[in-house]
Enzyme design. Structure first.
Site, PDB file in Angstrom:
ATOM      1  N   GLY A  50       0.889  -1.434   0.326  1.00 40.52           N
ATOM      2  CA  GLY A  50      -0.203  -0.128  -0.054  1.00 40.52           C
ATOM      3  C   GLY A  50       1.041   1.342  -0.226  1.00 40.52           C
ATOM      4  O   GLY A  50       0.256   2.078   0.494  1.00 40.52           O
TER       5      GLY A  50
ATOM      6  N   GLU B 163       2.320 -32.752  -2.190  1.00 35.62           N
ATOM      7  CA  GLU B 163       1.062 -31.491  -1.546  1.00 35.62           C
ATOM      8  C   GLU B 163       0.136 -32.563  -0.286  1.00 35.62           C
ATOM      9  O   GLU B 163       0.476 -31.566   0.507  1.00 35.62           O
ATOM     10  CB  GLU B 163       0.609 -31.441  -2.769  1.00 35.62           C
ATOM     11  CG  GLU B 163       1.036 -30.607  -3.297  1.00 35.62           C
ATOM     12  CD  GLU B 163       1.375 -29.722  -3.334  1.00 35.62           C
ATOM     13  OE1 GLU B 163       1.209 -28.911  -2.646  1.00 35.62           O
ATOM     14  OE2 GLU B 163       2.265 -29.123  -4.056  1.00 35.62           O
TER      15      GLU B 163
HETATM   16 ZN    ZN Z   1       6.542 -28.280  -2.427  1.00 31.30          ZN
END
Ligand code: ZN
Length: 411
Positions: free
Chosen positions: A2, A220
């Site tokens: 910002g 993952e």
């Molecule tokens: Zn990774």
């Protein structure tokens, strides 16, 4: 964070014109062109009398001058022009020059002397209230559905910068427009969220092999499971094996709670979470089959480990010294730092691997559900962790079939 808005607000409050530039606008190939542009900016500003000039990314033109930057004649002339213009001011001229940078440490010292950029204001990432205000500004001219709660959105966007918050709402608007909808709904913002973090979803996934999908699923699953095990206070809002257009094979979003300080434990946990992907790959596919998929993780690990040791005085052997100040560019302490960081990461990698082996049945389950559904949310992950009925291997097949049928319909 910002910074641009802040500079604009200064001009707005003072009721004077505002001119914004990016440092890179002045970095030219031909010697003298950048310098001429700088003089031009200030000449126009003087014509207006009072105004605010804002240079974003000032480091692009204001880097420290040293002998190593080959062909930096142009840059040096541009910087000199800026320095001359700024010292040519007297207080009553009414021209305020503001510049922004993320790299105060690389700026030429001459820029920071009295009369030039002599007042430094550090602006950190916005906290939850500030995010709410920033979101309010950016949704002003957008048809937001009543169901979208700015309050909730502010809570979900830990570590988002002002610019990211802006692009979140812009992306959301684009997605809503693509659907032909009149209002931006929660689902648009939800999808925009991941576009901002990881890039857009790759649409054509037919070329991805079964093996690659499996590797991604376990990778993952590793990140998600380690998060749940070592940092249950983090929110894992999405785990996916859908690759993004920015080249990630898949990703998981893990949001730490909003806090002023980061604790040592939290930083260590972040390292473990980042290592979880590679560790899972190694456990399942063997040491010789680990992949390049962990390159971003390794970057992150390096960054956290070196900050821990070099800046925060949290290394066991290196002690409470700031190694950036100790002439580290001469390489005096590089050996010590390297061995400390390496030992740290090795220890965490070992711990992470052990943790995943202990909980391998959960790792398998998360990976299997990921392979079936491509994306899972927080609630689904919780269910898997609890081992609730509908995720049991028997019913998993049913779930797989159900999801396949559904996605077939959508496709
Ligand atoms: Zn990774």
């Amino acid at each position: 964070t910002g910074k641009t808005l802040l500079a604009k607000a200064v001009a707005g409050e003072a009721g004077v014109p505002y001119y914004a530039f990016s440092g890179s606008d002045f970095v030219q190939v031909y010697v003298g062109v950048g310098a001429a542009r700088i003089r031009d900016v200030f000449r126009k500003a003087r014509e207006k009398g009072k105004c605010v000039i804002f240079f974003d990314e000032i480091d692009a033109l204001g880097k420290k001058r040293d002998g190593f930057n080959g062909g930096s004649e142009e840059r040096s002339q541009t910087l000199n022009a800026l320095l001359t213009e700024m010292s040519g001011f007297n207080a009553n001229e009414g021209i305020v020059v503001i510049a922004a940078t993320n790299r105060l440490d690389v700026l030429d010292e001459a820029l920071l002397r009295p009369g030039r950029f002599d007042r430094q204001v550090e602006i950190g990432l916005p906290d939850v209230n500030e995010r709410k205000e920033i979101l309010r500004i950016h949704c002003r001219n957008k048809p937001l559905s009543e169901n979208v709660s700015i309050e909730k959105l502010a809570q979900q966007t830990v570590y988002f910068s002002g610019a990211q918050l802006e692009s979140l709402l812009n992306e959301g608007a684009i997605l809503a427009a693509k659907r032909g909808a009149r209002f931006i709904e929660n689902e648009d913002i939800d999808r925009a969220f991941y576009t901002v973090i990881a890039g857009a979803e790759k649409k054509d996934r037919s070329a991805i092999s079964k093996v690659d999908r499996e590797v991604t699923a376990y990778h993952e699953a590793g990140h998600a499971l380690v998060t749940k095990l070592v940092a249950p206070e983090n929110r894992v809002t999405k785990v996916t094996i859908i690759p993004s257009t920015r080249g990630a094979g898949g990703f998981s979003v893990s949001l730490p709670p909003d806090r002023m300080y980061r604790r040592k434990k939290e930083m260590e946990n972040s390292i473990k979470i980042a290592l979880g992907g590679r560790a899972a790959e190694e456990i399942i596919f063997g040491k010789d089959n680990i992949t390049t998929g962990a390159s971003n993780d390794i970057e992150k690990v390096t960054q956290i480990a070196s900050a821990l040791v070099k800046r925060f005085g949290m290394g066991d052997k290196t002690g409470m010294l700031n190694y950036d100040m100790l002439h580290s560019n001469r390489g005096d302490h590089n050996g010590e730092i390297l061995s400390e960081c390496k030992a740290l990461v090795e220890r965490f990698y070992k711990e992470t691997t052990e943790l995943l082996i202990e909980n391998k049945y959960l790792l398998d389950r998360i990976a299997k559900v990921l392979l079936a559904k491509e994306t899972i949310d927080e609630e689904c992950l919780e269910r898997i962790m609890k081992g609730e009925a509908d995720i049991h291997p028997g019913s998993l097949e049913q779930e797989v079939e159900a999801t396949t049928a559904k996605s077939a319909v959508i496709a």
